[in-house]
Design a protein around this motif. Structure first.
Motif, PDB file in Angstrom:
ATOM      1  N   MET A  38      17.212  -4.091  -3.645  1.00 51.42           N
ATOM      2  CA  MET A  38      17.069  -3.222  -4.809  1.00 51.42           C
ATOM      3  C   MET A  38      17.240  -1.762  -4.391  1.00 51.42           C
ATOM      4  N   LYS A  39      18.015  -1.041  -5.146  1.00 51.50           N
ATOM      5  CA  LYS A  39      18.160   0.392  -4.889  1.00 51.50           C
ATOM      6  C   LYS A  39      17.174   1.092  -5.822  1.00 51.50           C
ATOM      7  N   VAL A  40      16.245   1.834  -5.232  1.00 47.52           N
ATOM      8  CA  VAL A  40      15.179   2.432  -6.035  1.00 47.52           C
ATOM      9  C   VAL A  40      15.477   3.888  -6.357  1.00 47.52           C
ATOM     10  N   HIS A  41      15.467   4.217  -7.629  1.00 42.32           N
ATOM     11  CA  HIS A  41      15.681   5.606  -8.065  1.00 42.32           C
ATOM     12  C   HIS A  41      14.369   6.254  -8.468  1.00 42.32           C
ATOM     13  N   ALA A  42      13.487   5.461  -9.068  1.00 48.75           N
ATOM     14  CA  ALA A  42      12.225   6.014  -9.571  1.00 48.75           C
ATOM     15  C   ALA A  42      11.045   5.355  -8.890  1.00 48.75           C
ATOM     16  N   ALA A  43      10.205   6.184  -8.287  1.00 50.45           N
ATOM     17  CA  ALA A  43       8.996   5.670  -7.649  1.00 50.45           C
ATOM     18  C   ALA A  43       7.935   6.755  -7.716  1.00 50.45           C
ATOM     19  N   GLU A  44       6.740   6.366  -8.111  1.00 49.11           N
ATOM     20  CA  GLU A  44       5.655   7.359  -8.187  1.00 49.11           C
ATOM     21  C   GLU A  44       4.326   6.685  -7.940  1.00 49.11           C
ATOM     22  N   ILE A  45       3.385   7.476  -7.421  1.00 47.71           N
ATOM     23  CA  ILE A  45       2.037   6.923  -7.289  1.00 47.71           C
ATOM     24  C   ILE A  45       1.365   7.016  -8.647  1.00 47.71           C
ATOM     25  N   VAL A  46       0.721   5.936  -9.049  1.00 51.90           N
ATOM     26  CA  VAL A  46       0.050   5.916 -10.351  1.00 51.90           C
ATOM     27  C   VAL A  46      -1.410   6.298 -10.174  1.00 51.90           C
ATOM     28  N   ILE A  47      -2.069   5.659  -9.211  1.00 48.81           N
ATOM     29  CA  ILE A  47      -3.470   5.994  -8.976  1.00 48.81           C
ATOM     30  C   ILE A  47      -3.937   5.464  -7.618  1.00 48.81           C
ATOM     31  N   SER A  48      -4.853   6.188  -7.016  1.00 50.24           N
ATOM     32  CA  SER A  48      -5.606   5.689  -5.875  1.00 50.24           C
ATOM     33  C   SER A  48      -6.939   5.228  -6.437  1.00 50.24           C
ATOM     34  N   ALA A  49      -7.083   3.932  -6.587  1.00 49.10           N
ATOM     35  CA  ALA A  49      -8.258   3.403  -7.290  1.00 49.10           C
ATOM     36  C   ALA A  49      -9.355   3.003  -6.315  1.00 49.10           C
ATOM     37  N   VAL A  50     -10.589   3.208  -6.732  1.00 50.41           N
ATOM     38  CA  VAL A  50     -11.706   2.702  -5.941  1.00 50.41           C
ATOM     39  C   VAL A  50     -12.449   1.578  -6.671  1.00 50.41           C
ATOM     40  N   SER A  51     -12.153   1.408  -7.940  1.00 48.00           N
ATOM     41  CA  SER A  51     -12.759   0.286  -8.656  1.00 48.00           C
ATOM     42  C   SER A  51     -11.814  -0.203  -9.744  1.00 48.00           C
ATOM     43  N   LYS A  52     -12.113  -1.387 -10.273  1.00 42.75           N
ATOM     44  CA  LYS A  52     -11.140  -2.023 -11.156  1.00 42.75           C
ATOM     45  C   LYS A  52     -10.932  -1.294 -12.476  1.00 42.75           C
ATOM     46  N   LYS A  53     -11.925  -0.506 -12.914  1.00 38.03           N
ATOM     47  CA  LYS A  53     -11.696   0.224 -14.164  1.00 38.03           C
ATOM     48  C   LYS A  53     -10.543   1.216 -14.032  1.00 38.03           C
ATOM     49  N   GLN A  54     -10.226   1.557 -12.787  1.00 31.43           N
ATOM     50  CA  GLN A  54      -9.135   2.529 -12.581  1.00 31.43           C
ATOM     51  C   GLN A  54      -7.765   1.868 -12.414  1.00 31.43           C
ATOM     52  N   TYR A  55      -7.730   0.552 -12.323  1.00 28.52           N
ATOM     53  CA  TYR A  55      -6.428  -0.101 -12.161  1.00 28.52           C
ATOM     54  C   TYR A  55      -5.540   0.236 -13.353  1.00 28.52           C
TER      55      TYR A  55
ATOM     56  N   THR B 193       1.585   8.088   5.399  1.00 31.39           N
ATOM     57  CA  THR B 193       1.455   7.345   6.645  1.00 31.39           C
ATOM     58  C   THR B 193       0.616   8.178   7.609  1.00 31.39           C
ATOM     59  N   SER B 194       0.112   7.520   8.614  1.00 27.93           N
ATOM     60  CA  SER B 194      -0.742   8.235   9.549  1.00 27.93           C
ATOM     61  C   SER B 194      -0.636   7.603  10.917  1.00 27.93           C
ATOM     62  N   SER B 195      -0.625   8.441  11.950  1.00 24.10           N
ATOM     63  CA  SER B 195      -0.594   7.884  13.299  1.00 24.10           C
ATOM     64  C   SER B 195      -2.010   7.489  13.728  1.00 24.10           C
ATOM     65  N   LYS B 196      -3.001   8.014  13.018  1.00 21.99           N
ATOM     66  CA  LYS B 196      -4.381   7.601  13.302  1.00 21.99           C
ATOM     67  C   LYS B 196      -4.783   6.561  12.272  1.00 21.99           C
ATOM     68  N   PRO B 197      -5.483   5.520  12.726  1.00 20.85           N
ATOM     69  CA  PRO B 197      -5.920   4.528  11.743  1.00 20.85           C
ATOM     70  C   PRO B 197      -6.722   5.200  10.636  1.00 20.85           C
ATOM     71  N   GLY B 198      -6.316   4.955   9.418  1.00 22.20           N
ATOM     72  CA  GLY B 198      -6.908   5.669   8.294  1.00 22.20           C
ATOM     73  C   GLY B 198      -8.264   5.110   7.903  1.00 22.20           C
ATOM     74  N   ARG B 199      -9.054   5.938   7.282  1.00 23.66           N
ATOM     75  CA  ARG B 199     -10.362   5.464   6.867  1.00 23.66           C
ATOM     76  C   ARG B 199     -10.510   5.520   5.361  1.00 23.66           C
ATOM     77  N   THR B 200      -9.512   6.029   4.697  1.00 25.02           N
ATOM     78  CA  THR B 200      -9.634   6.118   3.250  1.00 25.02           C
ATOM     79  C   THR B 200      -9.529   4.722   2.657  1.00 25.02           C
ATOM     80  N   GLN B 201     -10.525   4.366   1.910  1.00 18.96           N
ATOM     81  CA  GLN B 201     -10.526   3.055   1.291  1.00 18.96           C
ATOM     82  C   GLN B 201     -10.224   3.190  -0.181  1.00 18.96           C
ATOM     83  N   THR B 202      -8.943   3.169  -0.477  1.00 26.48           N
ATOM     84  CA  THR B 202      -8.530   3.175  -1.876  1.00 26.48           C
ATOM     85  C   THR B 202      -7.438   2.134  -2.038  1.00 26.48           C
TER      86      THR B 202
END
Ligand SMILES: Nc1nc2c(ncn2[C@@H]2O[C@H](COP(=O)(O)OP(=O)(O)O)[C@@H](O)[C@H]2O)c(=O)[nH]1
Ligand SMILES: [Mg+2]
Length: 193
Positions: free
Chosen positions: A1-18, A52-61
């Motif tokens: 697939m050739k992708v033209h449109a891509a965006e982050i929608v949300i970094s969710a921490v709980s299901k109400k944010q999905y 991306t990160s060269s250090k293991p990330g700790r953000t849990q989203t």
């Protein structure tokens, strides 16, 4: 697939944010630093939509990316980072369970495994979990560029053996550096979206 449109929608921490969307979802699971974000960026030809990160990330989203207004990539928090507290580990489990238990949109899980090493305990547990609940799985062996050519076949066999890999699942050897496996990964994903 050739992708033209891509965006982050949300970094969710709980299901109400999905996202309130019925679009198909392809989730990415793997230990922290295995290359989940890099995999997304390579597939959609963006250098850094997914951080991306060269250090293991700790953000849990749980990061939802909308691709071509057609489906979501769902970047799950990584496991196996040694320096997390018990509390953080428990939180990880809750977030993962909440996602897998509630998401009818989920069509397949890309399970990423670092090809340089034998699968970790966490990798095996994740694969077992996905098989147990019958989620379609695409195993992606990452960082293939770092494995010597004469070690490849042996390492692929070891990974399959340790996972007790089901030969009905997809297994893609992948590298963000050489782009090896990009087309094959898309082909597998397109079966599910
Ligand atoms: N050589 C090589 N490095 C990679 C590859 N994929 C990811 N990396 C590197 O591994 C590190 C972690 O990648 P990242 O995508 O942030 O992992 P995540 O924590 O699973 O999202 C970064 O430094 C990436 O540049 C690959 O295929 N080959
Ligand atoms: Mg990441």
């Amino acid at each position: 697939m050739k992708v033209h449109a891509a965006e982050i929608v949300i970094s969710a921490v709980s299901k109400k944010q999905y996202p309130k969307s019925a679009l198909a979802e392809i989730a990415l699971a793997g230990r922290s630093n295995v290359g989940k974000s890099s995999f997304i960026n390579t597939l959609i030809d963006r250098k850094k939509l997914a951080r991306t990160s060269s250090k293991p990330g700790r953000t849990q989203t749980i990061n939802f990316y909308l691709i071509e207004n057609k489906f979501h990539f769902v970047d799950l928090p990584g496991y196996g980072y040694a320096k997390v507290s018990k509390q953080e580990r428990a939180k990880w489990g809750e977030m993962i369970d909440e996602y897998f238990a509630n998401r009818k949109q989920l069509q397949a899980v890309v399970s990423l495994i670092d090809m340089r090493h034998d699968p970790s305990e966490g990798d095996v547990q994740m694969y077992d979990f996905l098989k147990y609940y019958n989620f379609p799985v695409i195993v992606v062996a990452t960082k293939a560029d770092k494995v010597a050519k004469n070690k490849r076949e042996q390492q692929i066999s070891r990974i399959k053996e340790i996972l007790d890999f089901d030969e009905n699942d997809y297994f893609v050897v992948f590298s963000t550096v050489s782009k090896e496996g990009k087309e094959e990964a898309w082909k597998a994903i397109e079966e599910f979206i």
